[in-house]
Design an enzyme around this catalytic site. Structure first.
Site, short mmCIF file in Angstrom:
data_model
loop_
_atom_site.label_atom_id
_atom_site.label_comp_id
_atom_site.label_asym_id
_atom_site.label_seq_id
_atom_site.Cartn_x
_atom_site.Cartn_y
_atom_site.Cartn_z
N PRO A 196 0.83 -1.20 0.00
CG PRO A 196 0.06 -0.99 2.19
CD PRO A 196 0.76 -1.94 1.27
CB SER A 209 -2.70 3.38 0.40
OG SER A 209 -2.75 4.40 1.39
CE1 TYR A 222 -1.02 4.02 8.36
CE2 TYR A 222 -2.03 5.04 6.45
CZ TYR A 222 -0.92 4.55 7.09
OH TYR A 222 0.29 4.58 6.47
CB THR A 253 -0.69 0.34 8.47
OG1 THR A 253 -0.81 -0.27 7.18
CG2 THR A 253 0.72 0.88 8.65
CE LYS A 257 2.78 -2.19 4.69
NZ LYS A 257 3.15 -0.83 5.07
CB SER A 304 6.42 -3.80 7.10
OG SER A 304 6.53 -2.54 6.47
CG HIS A 329 5.40 2.84 7.00
ND1 HIS A 329 4.20 2.62 7.60
CD2 HIS A 329 5.15 3.72 6.01
CE1 HIS A 329 3.26 3.36 7.02
NE2 HIS A 329 3.82 4.04 6.04
NE ARG A 352 14.09 -0.79 -4.06
CZ ARG A 352 13.14 -0.79 -3.10
NH1 ARG A 352 12.37 -1.86 -2.93
NH2 ARG A 352 12.97 0.25 -2.31
N GLY A 388 7.26 -1.52 -2.75
CA GLY A 388 6.65 -0.19 -2.65
C GLY A 388 7.21 0.73 -3.73
C1 FNR Z 1 4.33 3.94 1.89
N1 FNR Z 1 3.94 2.92 2.75
C2 FNR Z 1 2.62 2.89 3.21
N2 FNR Z 1 2.23 1.88 4.03
C3 FNR Z 1 0.93 1.81 4.45
O1 FNR Z 1 0.59 0.89 5.19
N3 FNR Z 1 0.03 2.77 4.06
C4 FNR Z 1 0.36 3.81 3.24
O2 FNR Z 1 -0.47 4.63 2.89
C5 FNR Z 1 1.72 3.90 2.82
N4 FNR Z 1 2.13 4.94 2.05
C6 FNR Z 1 3.41 4.98 1.56
C7 FNR Z 1 3.80 6.01 0.72
C8 FNR Z 1 5.08 6.01 0.15
C9 FNR Z 1 5.47 7.11 -0.78
C10 FNR Z 1 5.98 4.95 0.45
C11 FNR Z 1 7.36 4.89 -0.18
C12 FNR Z 1 5.61 3.94 1.31
C13 FNR Z 1 4.87 1.81 3.09
C14 FNR Z 1 4.75 0.67 2.08
O3 FNR Z 1 3.54 -0.01 2.20
C15 FNR Z 1 5.88 -0.37 2.22
O4 FNR Z 1 5.90 -0.83 3.55
C16 FNR Z 1 7.27 0.13 1.82
O5 FNR Z 1 7.19 1.03 0.75
C17 FNR Z 1 8.15 -1.05 1.43
O6 FNR Z 1 9.45 -0.65 1.18
P1 FNR Z 1 10.07 -0.37 -0.30
O7 FNR Z 1 9.67 -1.51 -1.21
O8 FNR Z 1 9.52 0.94 -0.75
O9 FNR Z 1 11.53 -0.34 -0.02
#
Ligand code: FNR
Length: 362
Positions: free
Chosen positions: A77, A106, A129, A155, A232, A254, A256, A291, A310
């Site tokens: 998300p 999300s 949330y 989350t 999460k 996670s 985040h 990655r 993400g």
């Molecule tokens: C997120 N992430 C996130 N998680 C969540 O539970 N709700 C959300 O709205 C968001 N929004 C969000 C915005 C942006 C710009 C990023 C980069 C990340 C966290 C996301 O779900 C995830 O845990 C991480 O992005 C995973 O890491 P990588 O793959 O970006 O390294």
């Protein structure tokens, strides 16, 4: 879109985006120690590959909460896809469906719960949330259930927003297209006072979150929905066990993406001990720094059923919309299949702990 691997996407996306928007997505909390650790940890894992096992056929498929997926990679998300592409979450949903990949929408999306559901019929979960106003939360849950989302992902690592200093430096403000549409009519975002946070974005997000949340909220969620609930943002075996005790069907290990508590561990380094404690009583998913196809093998070897990505798919969306996200998923699928073959495994159930070694593993 010409690129060789997911790392190549970030500079391409950077060239297309306003600097504050790029930084909002790429950045992490405070000194970004955890953000860097997420990658470094994957790089510190080595394989114990087996040879001469016959890998002419490699089956990448798996199951997650009873659903078969063609490969174990889903879309994490991520808030506000329209920040990077006008079609936003609609394009993402179509790409995920085409690949058969799970999309977790999300709560902070810029296309509504219903419109994303209508855009494509691939597997979808809704990320939640918990909000100060439980009635608002309950309405979101009901909408997701009615629209056909298959699970709820709560989350829990965001009782407050982490301190993302790039956003302060850039004095990030939400552009008009980044409307949090799921809240229209629910919460008056216009009334949010951005002053204390330095950015209207941080202020609006923070004002919605409920900092008083406890484990009781998981049980409460279970009581208002028939969807399975996942938690999460867990990083310890203690919390994983509490999640199961309160009814969670799955856990997303996670931090985040390094955006919340700087100094929290890379999820991949705590996955094995969490898997040991959970012992199959909940399905584990891991995200943060995935990655490469080899990263997916490493995550499965340490106990995950699937991984989420993400930022990489957001870069794909930035560069080429729906086709960009499709391409990112296909790239990871191909890399994962190659990694399996080179490790000497032909199905995901053959990916076990014996396939890897890492400094933090006994
Ligand atoms: C997120 N992430 C996130 N998680 C969540 O539970 N709700 C959300 O709205 C968001 N929004 C969000 C915005 C942006 C710009 C990023 C980069 C990340 C966290 C996301 O779900 C995830 O845990 C991480 O992005 C995973 O890491 P990588 O793959 O970006 O390294």
């Amino acid at each position: 879109m010409t690129y060789l691997n997911l790392h190549d996407l970030e500079p391409l996306a950077r060239a297309k985006l306003p600097a504050p928007i790029f930084d909002f997505i790429a950045g992490g909390a405070e000194d970004e120690v955890t953000l860097r650790a997420n990658r470094a940890a994957f790089e510190a894992i080595e394989f114990r590959p087996r040879v001469l096992v016959g890998v002419s056929k490699v089956d990448t498929s798996t199951t997650l909460l009873g659903r078969t997926l063609p490969f174990p990679v889903g879309l994490a998300p991520v808030a506000m896809h329209r920040l990077v592409h006008p079609e936003g979450e609609t394009a993402t949903a179509r790409a995920a469906a085409q690949a058969g990949a799970l999309m977790i929408l999300s709560t902070m999306s810029t296309v509504s719960i219903e419109d994303v559901a209508a855009a494509a019929d691939g597997p979808k979960w809704f990320q939640l949330y918990c909000y100060r106003d439980r009635a608002v939360t309950e309405r979101l849950v009901k909408r997701a259930e009615t629209a056909g989302y298959e699970a709820l992902c709560l989350t829990v690592d965001t009782p407050r927003l982490g301190r993302r200093e790039r956003d302060f430096r850039n004095a990030l403000v939400l552009p008009p297209e980044a409307v949090l549409v799921n809240f229209l009519g629910e919460i008056d975002l216009e009334s949010v006072d951005s002053g204390r946070f330095g950015s209207a974005l941080a202020a609006s997000a923070a004002s919605l979150l409920d900092p008083s949340l406890t484990w009781e909220s998981v049980a409460w969620l279970k009581s208002i929905t028939s969807m399975p609930v996942l938690v999460k943002g867990v990083l310890t075996p203690e919390d994983a066990l509490l999640a199961i005790k309160h009814g969670a069907s799955g856990i997303v290990v996670s931090n985040h993406g390094g955006r919340q508590l700087d100094g929290s561990p890379a999820p991949i380094t705590v996955l094995a001990e969490i898997a040991g404690a959970v012992g199959g009583h909940a399905e584990l998913i891991v995200d943060g720094g995935v990655r490469r196809g080899t990263d997916v093998v490493k995550a499965l070897a340490l106990g995950a059923k699937a991984v989420l990505i993400g930022r990489p798919y957001i870069w794909g969306l930035t560069i080429d919309g729906e086709a960009g996200v499709t391409s990112v998923l296909e790239q990871l699928r191909l890399e994962f299949e190659l990694a399996m073959a080179l490790c000497g495994v032909t199905s995901v159930d053959q990916i076990t702990r014996r396939l890897v070694r890492a400094p933090w593993l006994a």
